[in-house]
Design an enzyme around this catalytic site. Sequence first.
Site, PDB file in Angstrom:
ATOM      1  CG  ASN A  10       9.690  24.557  24.492  1.00  0.00           C
ATOM      2  OD1 ASN A  10      10.831  24.878  24.194  1.00  0.00           O
ATOM      3  ND2 ASN A  10       8.901  25.330  25.207  1.00  0.00           N
ATOM      4  CG  HIS A  13      15.918  24.266  27.196  1.00  0.00           C
ATOM      5  ND1 HIS A  13      16.357  25.452  27.747  1.00  0.00           N
ATOM      6  CD2 HIS A  13      14.698  24.037  27.748  1.00  0.00           C
ATOM      7  CE1 HIS A  13      15.462  25.887  28.619  1.00  0.00           C
ATOM      8  NE2 HIS A  13      14.437  25.046  28.626  1.00  0.00           N
ATOM      9  CG  HIS A  46       9.114  31.379  26.377  1.00  0.00           C
ATOM     10  ND1 HIS A  46       9.106  31.070  27.718  1.00  0.00           N
ATOM     11  CD2 HIS A  46       8.771  32.686  26.302  1.00  0.00           C
ATOM     12  CE1 HIS A  46       8.773  32.134  28.422  1.00  0.00           C
ATOM     13  NE2 HIS A  46       8.579  33.140  27.587  1.00  0.00           N
ATOM     14  NE  ARG A  48      12.362  32.280  29.725  1.00  0.00           N
ATOM     15  CZ  ARG A  48      11.790  32.592  30.890  1.00  0.00           C
ATOM     16  NH1 ARG A  48      11.843  33.815  31.365  1.00  0.00           N
ATOM     17  NH2 ARG A  48      11.169  31.679  31.591  1.00  0.00           N
ATOM     18  NE  ARG A  52      16.205  33.387  30.560  1.00  0.00           N
ATOM     19  CZ  ARG A  52      15.614  33.195  31.741  1.00  0.00           C
ATOM     20  NH1 ARG A  52      15.447  31.975  32.199  1.00  0.00           N
ATOM     21  NH2 ARG A  52      15.191  34.207  32.466  1.00  0.00           N
ATOM     22  CD  GLU A  73       5.902  28.456  26.079  1.00  0.00           C
ATOM     23  OE1 GLU A  73       6.690  28.981  26.868  1.00  0.00           O
ATOM     24  OE2 GLU A  73       5.780  27.238  25.947  1.00  0.00           O
ATOM     25  CB  THR A 104       7.235  29.450  32.714  1.00  0.00           C
ATOM     26  OG1 THR A 104       7.856  29.787  31.482  1.00  0.00           O
ATOM     27  CG2 THR A 104       5.986  30.264  32.901  1.00  0.00           C
ATOM     28  CD  GLU A 154       0.965  24.709  27.532  1.00  0.00           C
ATOM     29  OE1 GLU A 154       0.814  25.173  26.377  1.00  0.00           O
ATOM     30  OE2 GLU A 154       2.054  24.312  27.973  1.00  0.00           O
ATOM     31  CG  HIS A 197       6.729  23.687  33.485  1.00  0.00           C
ATOM     32  ND1 HIS A 197       7.291  24.774  32.842  1.00  0.00           N
ATOM     33  CD2 HIS A 197       7.526  23.410  34.522  1.00  0.00           C
ATOM     34  CE1 HIS A 197       8.368  25.158  33.488  1.00  0.00           C
ATOM     35  NE2 HIS A 197       8.543  24.345  34.510  1.00  0.00           N
TER      36      HIS A 197
HETATM   37  N1  PXP Z   1       4.411  24.983  28.281  1.00  0.00           N
HETATM   38  C1  PXP Z   1       4.759  26.229  28.687  1.00  0.00           C
HETATM   39  C2  PXP Z   1       3.722  27.298  28.633  1.00  0.00           C
HETATM   40  C3  PXP Z   1       6.073  26.509  29.107  1.00  0.00           C
HETATM   41  O1  PXP Z   1       6.402  27.747  29.503  1.00  0.00           O
HETATM   42  C4  PXP Z   1       7.026  25.478  29.082  1.00  0.00           C
HETATM   43  C5  PXP Z   1       8.434  25.761  29.498  1.00  0.00           C
HETATM   44  O2  PXP Z   1       9.020  26.626  28.614  1.00  0.00           O
HETATM   45  C6  PXP Z   1       6.633  24.210  28.621  1.00  0.00           C
HETATM   46  C7  PXP Z   1       5.310  23.978  28.257  1.00  0.00           C
HETATM   47  C8  PXP Z   1       7.588  23.071  28.498  1.00  0.00           C
HETATM   48  O3  PXP Z   1       8.136  22.746  29.719  1.00  0.00           O
HETATM   49  P1  PXP Z   1       9.376  21.756  29.768  1.00  0.00           P
HETATM   50  O4  PXP Z   1      10.502  22.440  29.038  1.00  0.00           O
HETATM   51  O5  PXP Z   1       9.627  21.597  31.218  1.00  0.00           O
HETATM   52  O6  PXP Z   1       8.962  20.488  29.080  1.00  0.00           O
END
Ligand code: PXP
Length: 251
Positions: A10, A13, A46, A48, A52, A73, A104, A154, A197
């Site tokens: 992901n 960030h 994701h 949003r 952001r 996402e 989330t 998930e 997550h």
């Molecule tokens: N899976 C989903 C559905 C999420 O919303 C997130 C956070 O954006 C993640 C995985 C990844 O989480 P993390 O950034 O804490 O690794």
Amino acid sequence: MTKPIRLGVNIDHVATIRNARGGVHPDPVRAAELAATCGADGVTAHLREDRRHIRDDDMRRLKDEIGLPLNFEMAATAEMLKLATEIAPHACCIVPENRNERTTEGGLDVAGQHNFIAPFVRELTDAGIRASLFVDPEREQIEAAKSAGSPVIEIHTGAYYEATFATDPARIKHELEKVRAAASIADGLGLEVHAGHGLTFMNVQPVAAIPEIVELNIGHFLVGEAVFMGLGEAIKEMKRLMQDARTGGHY
Ligand code: PXP
């Protein structure tokens, strides 16, 4: 036979850091390109409602420029459905979204919103996109995801993360057991099982060892660790830990 486990990286960030200053650096698409050369099996982003971090154009570029499957996402809104069907990613993971949350916070209440989620899943499926529902490790939600027609769930590992962060062994065991039971229920219903997550080098292995889970989506920790060891090395190490846990290596 043990199913292989995939790592979805992901890159939200990377965009958070870019947006802190405006401009184009660091480019999340460049991060995705690097991920592709370092063992990532997919890229997750994701979009949003408040944009952001990831923006519409990032999502379009991720689809057009990266060879890996793209997991889009998004919240279950008409705006996101329109964008997803235009961009046509490999998969869409539906998450709950709250403007005031930092990330989330919980799984989708599929059981409580079944009549709303089921047609949404159908629209994605009809558009050739693999739907996934982000749910807490609870039987009721998993059964609702199945009856909503989603081929994938998930599992939200946030509570497990919180337990590992608090270094409370009884709580860790309890939360891990919930993830394990949820994966087994989902697999028994014929759902493909993903999780994510709050996963880190320190807590990923017990989750990766759960045989029904075939994909982990990991972002925040990898981007943070990139500051110290570089994104490519962080991805390689995460993949190594996952595979070792899967094959009973060092875990
Ligand atoms: N899976 C989903 C559905 C999420 O919303 C997130 C956070 O954006 C993640 C995985 C990844 O989480 P993390 O950034 O804490 O690794």
